[in-house]
Design a protein around this motif. Structure first.
Motif, mmCIF file in Angstrom:
data_model
loop_
_atom_site.group_PDB
_atom_site.id
_atom_site.type_symbol
_atom_site.label_atom_id
_atom_site.label_comp_id
_atom_site.label_asym_id
_atom_site.label_seq_id
_atom_site.Cartn_x
_atom_site.Cartn_y
_atom_site.Cartn_z
ATOM 1 N N ALA A 106 59.321 25.788 31.596
ATOM 2 C CA ALA A 106 58.786 27.027 32.693
ATOM 3 C C ALA A 106 57.345 28.141 32.190
ATOM 4 N N GLY A 107 57.159 27.112 30.912
ATOM 5 C CA GLY A 107 56.024 28.157 30.135
ATOM 6 C C GLY A 107 56.415 28.845 29.262
ATOM 7 N N SER A 108 57.400 29.136 29.334
ATOM 8 C CA SER A 108 58.285 30.404 28.147
ATOM 9 C C SER A 108 57.557 29.394 26.660
ATOM 10 N N PRO A 109 57.112 30.425 25.373
ATOM 11 C CA PRO A 109 57.000 29.801 24.594
ATOM 12 C C PRO A 109 58.154 29.288 23.882
ATOM 13 N N VAL A 110 58.950 30.180 23.901
ATOM 14 C CA VAL A 110 60.248 30.666 22.940
ATOM 15 C C VAL A 110 61.851 30.212 24.135
ATOM 16 N N ASN A 111 62.725 29.404 24.317
ATOM 17 C CA ASN A 111 63.656 29.230 24.933
ATOM 18 C C ASN A 111 65.102 29.575 24.327
ATOM 19 N N HIS A 112 64.997 31.255 24.825
ATOM 20 C CA HIS A 112 66.361 32.123 24.425
ATOM 21 C C HIS A 112 67.785 31.302 24.953
ATOM 22 N N PHE A 113 67.573 30.488 26.524
ATOM 23 C CA PHE A 113 68.760 30.264 26.254
ATOM 24 C C PHE A 113 69.105 29.363 24.994
ATOM 25 N N ALA A 114 68.963 28.456 23.819
ATOM 26 C CA ALA A 114 68.923 28.124 23.332
ATOM 27 C C ALA A 114 69.534 28.953 22.100
ATOM 28 N N GLU A 115 69.715 30.518 22.123
ATOM 29 C CA GLU A 115 69.949 31.630 21.350
ATOM 30 C C GLU A 115 71.261 32.064 22.127
ATOM 31 N N PHE A 116 71.869 31.446 21.444
ATOM 32 C CA PHE A 116 73.919 32.176 22.177
ATOM 33 C C PHE A 116 73.678 33.142 20.852
ATOM 34 N N LEU A 117 74.981 34.119 21.976
ATOM 35 C CA LEU A 117 74.233 35.347 21.356
ATOM 36 C C LEU A 117 76.186 35.945 20.748
ATOM 37 N N PRO A 118 76.049 37.266 20.031
ATOM 38 C CA PRO A 118 77.504 38.086 19.261
ATOM 39 C C PRO A 118 78.343 38.540 20.905
ATOM 40 N N LEU A 119 79.321 38.158 20.163
ATOM 41 C CA LEU A 119 80.667 38.745 21.167
ATOM 42 C C LEU A 119 80.829 39.763 20.581
#
Length: 315
Positions: A106-119
């Motif tokens: 929906a308009g973001s140039p980057v898919n932050h969802f695909a960047e998983f976070l360290p625990l």
């Protein structure tokens, strides 16, 4: 609407109450906690063997089967997503928590969802305990031993393949698989389905970065627009009636009062959230919680009907 066999249809159950409503009608399964694991439906298994993954595909296919409206959980990649959950710690960072704030839908140039976070250390211990189990490690068994999801799935899938001598579960027809799942008294199968139902629902209708919902099949089926930020909604879109909107059709005369009361009892979101929280993600406990809510609603309905009858009779 009821199916030809009298069961609640998939479309009505999903639109009428989601996982909580389904828990009233499903024989076994779980409404588990939300999870986030990315996976590739076309890749090989990460944790399970090929045979185990084939059996798991046959299981999720019966939880959310394909119908004439949409493809089901097997096509959506739910089995591969569950396998990704079981092997979450085989990747770095572990594929547990997806990033934020936006996807690229929906308009973001980057898919932050695909960047998983360290625990952090606490999160890693908690998730390893949930996935891998305590495995006899004293530091993880202060409250007793814990059987992890890896063991639950592996033992449950093996038990399913042993249900019909000479035939693997995946080789059975859909009706025969349903029969096995509904009638099995094997504790390993019961425990498997306590988790598999919830996981399948989450992966079918969750964000695709979490491993399922391939090509947004779950969202398309339910008419959900998905994440719309940062674009958001225009005022016109908010105020405009949906193209297929309009007054809701009247309920058919064949709906029994008990079913209507059940639906109304689960209509308030606080009721549903409370039942989910108290059940701790276990379908057996969730069914008890929802059963109590429905029972109270039925009792109240009868009392109101009786009082109304008394008033009418006295006039």
């Amino acid at each position: 609407m009821l199916g030809d066999d009298g069961s609640l249809t998939r479309r009505v159950a999903l639109r009428g109450g989601g996982v909580a409503a389904l828990a009233v009608f499903l024989p076994i399964g779980s409404a588990g906690q939300p999870i986030a694991v990315a996976g590739d439906p076309d890749a090989g298994p990460l944790f399970l063997t090929e045979d185990e993954l084939r059996t798991l595909r046959a299981v999720v296919d019966r939880i959310v089967p394909a119908d004439h409206h949409a493809r089901g959980a097997e096509w959506a990649g739910c089995a591969e997503a569950i396998d990704g959950l079981l092997g979450a710690f085989l990747t770095d960072p572990p594929r547990i928590f997806a990033g934020a704030p936006f996807s690229d839908r929906a308009g973001s140039p980057v898919n932050h969802f695909a960047e998983f976070l360290p625990l952090d250390a606490y999160e890693e211990m908690a998730w390893r305990l949930r996935i891998e189990g305590s495995r006899g490690r004293p530091e993880l068994e202060r409250n007793g031993p814990v059987t992890g999801l890896q063991t639950i799935y592996r033992q449950g899938l093996a038990a399913l393949d042993e249900q019909v001598p000479g035939r693997r579960f995946a080789e059975l027809s859909g009706l025969k698989r349903d029969l096995v799942l509904r009638t099995s008294r094997n504790p390993a199968v019961t425990e498997l389905m306590e988790h598999a139902v919830g996981h399948t629902m989450e992966f079918t209708y969750g964000a695709p970065e979490y491993g399922g919902n391939r090509d947004l099949v779950g969202w398309d089926y339910t008419g959900y627009q998905g994440d719309v930020q940062p674009r958001g909604w225009t005022r016109e879109e908010v105020e405009r009636r949906d193209a297929d909107g309009g007054p809701a059709p009247p309920l058919p005369d064949v709906v029994p009062r008990e079913q209507l009361v059940t639906a109304l009892a689960l209509a308030h979101p606080e009721t549903v959230r409370g039942a989910l929280a108290r059940s701790d993600g276990r379908l057996s406990a969730l069914r008890g919680e929802i059963g109590a809510v429905v029972s109270a609603a039925v009792t109240a309905t009868r009392e109101v009907a009786g009082a109304a009858g008394g008033v009418t009779g006295g006039r």
